[in-house]
Design a protein around this motif. Structure first.
Motif, PDB file in Angstrom:
ATOM      1  N   GLY A   1       0.808  -1.199   0.000  1.00  0.00           N
ATOM      2  CA  GLY A   1       0.000   0.000   0.000  1.00  0.00           C
ATOM      3  C   GLY A   1       0.845   1.254   0.000  1.00  0.00           C
ATOM      4  N   GLY A   2       0.172   2.393  -0.240  1.00  0.00           N
ATOM      5  CA  GLY A   2       0.884   3.662  -0.289  1.00  0.00           C
ATOM      6  C   GLY A   2       1.592   3.986   1.008  1.00  0.00           C
ATOM      7  N   THR A   3       0.924   3.724   2.137  1.00  0.00           N
ATOM      8  CA  THR A   3       1.518   4.020   3.439  1.00  0.00           C
ATOM      9  C   THR A   3       2.736   3.158   3.703  1.00  0.00           C
ATOM     10  OG1 THR A   3      -0.667   4.621   4.314  1.00  0.00           O
ATOM     11  CG2 THR A   3       1.071   4.169   5.911  1.00  0.00           C
ATOM     12  N   ASP A   4       2.627   1.865   3.450  1.00  0.00           N
ATOM     13  CA  ASP A   4       3.751   0.951   3.674  1.00  0.00           C
ATOM     14  C   ASP A   4       4.938   1.308   2.776  1.00  0.00           C
ATOM     15  OD1 ASP A   4       2.333  -0.444   5.577  1.00  0.00           O
ATOM     16  OD2 ASP A   4       1.587  -1.944   4.170  1.00  0.00           O
ATOM     17  N   GLU A   5       4.650   1.652   1.537  1.00  0.00           N
ATOM     18  CA  GLU A   5       5.723   2.013   0.604  1.00  0.00           C
ATOM     19  C   GLU A   5       6.445   3.273   1.066  1.00  0.00           C
ATOM     20  OE1 GLU A   5       6.398   2.875  -4.179  1.00  0.00           O
ATOM     21  OE2 GLU A   5       4.391   2.415  -3.409  1.00  0.00           O
ATOM     22  N   CYS A   6       5.674   4.244   1.549  1.00  0.00           N
ATOM     23  CA  CYS A   6       6.270   5.483   2.054  1.00  0.00           C
ATOM     24  C   CYS A   6       7.152   5.217   3.275  1.00  0.00           C
ATOM     25  CB  CYS A   6       5.179   6.489   2.412  1.00  0.00           C
ATOM     26  SG  CYS A   6       4.372   7.246   0.996  1.00  0.00           S
ATOM     27  N   LYS A   7       6.664   4.356   4.154  1.00  0.00           N
ATOM     28  CA  LYS A   7       7.444   4.025   5.352  1.00  0.00           C
ATOM     29  C   LYS A   7       8.750   3.341   4.986  1.00  0.00           C
ATOM     30  CE  LYS A   7       3.629   3.632   8.677  1.00  0.00           C
ATOM     31  NZ  LYS A   7       2.863   2.712   9.555  1.00  0.00           N
ATOM     32  N   THR A   8       8.690   2.463   4.000  1.00  0.00           N
ATOM     33  CA  THR A   8       9.893   1.758   3.555  1.00  0.00           C
ATOM     34  C   THR A   8      10.909   2.729   2.971  1.00  0.00           C
ATOM     35  OG1 THR A   8       8.649  -0.260   3.083  1.00  0.00           O
ATOM     36  CG2 THR A   8      10.774  -0.015   1.986  1.00  0.00           C
ATOM     37  N   MET A   9      10.427   3.625   2.116  1.00  0.00           N
ATOM     38  CA  MET A   9      11.313   4.609   1.487  1.00  0.00           C
ATOM     39  C   MET A   9      11.907   5.563   2.524  1.00  0.00           C
ATOM     40  SD  MET A   9       8.962   5.447  -1.873  1.00  0.00           S
ATOM     41  CE  MET A   9      10.016   6.790  -2.426  1.00  0.00           C
TER      42      MET A   9
ATOM     43  N   THR B   1      -7.679  10.799  -1.432  1.00  0.00           N
ATOM     44  CA  THR B   1      -7.080  10.184  -0.246  1.00  0.00           C
ATOM     45  C   THR B   1      -8.013  10.306   0.952  1.00  0.00           C
ATOM     46  OG1 THR B   1      -4.860  10.750  -1.025  1.00  0.00           O
ATOM     47  CG2 THR B   1      -5.070  10.205   1.296  1.00  0.00           C
ATOM     48  N   SER B   2      -8.195   9.227   1.687  1.00  0.00           N
ATOM     49  CA  SER B   2      -9.078   9.247   2.859  1.00  0.00           C
ATOM     50  C   SER B   2      -8.477  10.117   3.965  1.00  0.00           C
ATOM     51  CB  SER B   2      -9.293   7.825   3.377  1.00  0.00           C
ATOM     52  OG  SER B   2      -8.085   7.297   3.902  1.00  0.00           O
ATOM     53  N   LYS B   3      -9.315  10.494   4.910  1.00  0.00           N
ATOM     54  CA  LYS B   3      -8.870  11.358   6.003  1.00  0.00           C
ATOM     55  C   LYS B   3      -7.785  10.690   6.844  1.00  0.00           C
ATOM     56  CE  LYS B   3     -10.642  14.045   9.907  1.00  0.00           C
ATOM     57  NZ  LYS B   3     -11.847  14.413  10.712  1.00  0.00           N
ATOM     58  N   ASP B   4      -7.981   9.407   7.150  1.00  0.00           N
ATOM     59  CA  ASP B   4      -7.007   8.684   7.970  1.00  0.00           C
ATOM     60  C   ASP B   4      -5.673   8.539   7.238  1.00  0.00           C
ATOM     61  OD1 ASP B   4      -8.836   8.434   9.994  1.00  0.00           O
ATOM     62  OD2 ASP B   4      -9.458   6.394   9.434  1.00  0.00           O
ATOM     63  N   ASP B   5      -5.728   8.217   5.944  1.00  0.00           N
ATOM     64  CA  ASP B   5      -4.502   8.070   5.164  1.00  0.00           C
ATOM     65  C   ASP B   5      -3.773   9.402   5.050  1.00  0.00           C
ATOM     66  OD1 ASP B   5      -4.812   5.388   4.786  1.00  0.00           O
ATOM     67  OD2 ASP B   5      -5.686   5.528   2.783  1.00  0.00           O
ATOM     68  N   ARG B   6      -4.523  10.464   4.864  1.00  0.00           N
ATOM     69  CA  ARG B   6      -3.900  11.777   4.745  1.00  0.00           C
ATOM     70  C   ARG B   6      -3.183  12.161   6.043  1.00  0.00           C
ATOM     71  NH1 ARG B   6      -3.500  16.061   1.624  1.00  0.00           N
ATOM     72  NH2 ARG B   6      -3.107  18.078   2.627  1.00  0.00           N
ATOM     73  N   ALA B   7      -3.816  11.861   7.166  1.00  0.00           N
ATOM     74  CA  ALA B   7      -3.195  12.153   8.465  1.00  0.00           C
ATOM     75  C   ALA B   7      -1.871  11.406   8.600  1.00  0.00           C
ATOM     76  CB  ALA B   7      -4.142  11.767   9.597  1.00  0.00           C
TER      77      ALA B   7
ATOM     78  N   TYR C   1       0.040  10.355   6.030  1.00  0.00           N
ATOM     79  CA  TYR C   1       0.974  10.940   5.065  1.00  0.00           C
ATOM     80  C   TYR C   1       1.551  12.253   5.588  1.00  0.00           C
ATOM     81  CZ  TYR C   1      -1.000   7.566   1.735  1.00  0.00           C
ATOM     82  OH  TYR C   1      -1.400   6.414   1.108  1.00  0.00           O
ATOM     83  N   GLU C   2       0.723  13.017   6.277  1.00  0.00           N
ATOM     84  CA  GLU C   2       1.196  14.278   6.859  1.00  0.00           C
ATOM     85  C   GLU C   2       2.230  14.008   7.949  1.00  0.00           C
ATOM     86  OE1 GLU C   2      -2.224  16.412   8.168  1.00  0.00           O
ATOM     87  OE2 GLU C   2      -2.688  17.210   6.169  1.00  0.00           O
ATOM     88  N   ARG C   3       1.991  12.972   8.726  1.00  0.00           N
ATOM     89  CA  ARG C   3       2.960  12.607   9.771  1.00  0.00           C
ATOM     90  C   ARG C   3       4.288  12.190   9.150  1.00  0.00           C
ATOM     91  NH1 ARG C   3       5.119   8.451  12.419  1.00  0.00           N
ATOM     92  NH2 ARG C   3       4.201   6.926  11.000  1.00  0.00           N
ATOM     93  N   LEU C   4       4.225  11.393   8.085  1.00  0.00           N
ATOM     94  CA  LEU C   4       5.438  10.965   7.392  1.00  0.00           C
ATOM     95  C   LEU C   4       6.133  12.148   6.728  1.00  0.00           C
ATOM     96  CD1 LEU C   4       4.147   7.642   5.751  1.00  0.00           C
ATOM     97  CD2 LEU C   4       5.616   7.880   7.764  1.00  0.00           C
TER      98      LEU C   4
END
Length: 246
Positions: free
Chosen positions: A2-10, A68-74, A76-79
């Protein structure tokens, strides 16, 4: 993935490469400084910048996505806040590298290297940053001076990139809430990241037995030294008494 997992990995990969870079910068100007170290610094910071661009592009696209959903955006903002903080640290270390490199040129030394107590090669740390088994060196004898101009230009580029990031994405750091307690990542044994760079280990733990044994030995040495000191004081007092009495 997923987008979140990929961002965390990068982001995990970027974190570890910039940590390696900071470790290398510490050795600049010390007796561990060398032509190889200067080359390791150059390659590591370029790797960090490549990962920074990849992180910026990925997060910018996700934060600009209206679906992007509200939870996902939150998340992404943290990342994004973690990413920008990482970039600030990288810029600081690059500036420090430039300043120390100018003060301690290797080819025409202007001052003695500082004895910091650090010894040994930094090749292992650099190899982790580059995700390779063995580092390959170009052997450029002018790297300690020739690279300074390039480093100065890259510092300007990083600064410009950070300004552009602030213009493209409006994320208020003070409005972003942490999802875990401070220092929680230090207690975790889990490792994030499936990328080739994401598996870098910055701090390798020493075997517990060896550490315990070392601690016991240090304690015994301290006790023996204390007894010897007390004995010397007592003997000196007795001799002083006889001398004065005589």
């Amino acid at each position: 993935m997923g987008g979140t997992d990929e961002c965390k990995t990068m982001l995990d990969a970027l974190n570890k490469v910039t940590a390696c870079y900071r470790h290398l910068v510490i050795a600049l100007g010390s007796t561990s400084d060398s032509q190889n170290l200067r080359e390791e610094l150059k390659k590591t910071r370029k790797k960090a910048q490549e990962l920074a661009v990849a992180n910026r592009n990925k997060l910018t696209a996700l934060l600009k996505d209206k679906t992007t959903s509200k939870d996902d955006r939150a998340e992404y903002e943290r990342l994004w806040v973690v990413f920008t903080s990482n970039m600030e640290l990288l810029e600081v270390d690059m500036k420090r590298s430039l300043e120390i490199g100018q003060e301690f040129p290797l080819k025409v030394p202007t001052r003695h290297l500082i004895q910091t107590g650090m010894t040994g090669s930094t090749t292992t740390v650099a190899a982790r940053a580059m995700s390779v088994q063995n580092m390959k060196y170009d052997g450029d004898s002018n790297i300690d001076t020739a690279d300074l101009k390039e480093l100065q230009a890259e510092i300007t580029q990083v600064g410009q990139m950070m300004e552009e990031m602030e213009m493209k994405v409006q994320v208020a750091p003070w409005a972003v809430e942490a999802k875990q307690e401070a220092g929680a990542e230090l207690k975790s044994t889990l490792s994030v990241g499936n990328s080739s760079v994401g598996v870098i280990s910055i701090c390798e733990e020493e075997p517990k037995d060896e550490m315990d044994e070392g601690g016991d030995n240090n304690g015994m040495i301290t006790c023996v030294a204390g007894f010897i000191f007390v004995a010397i004081v007592v003997v000196a007092g007795i001799l002083g008494y006889f001398v004065i009495g005589g």
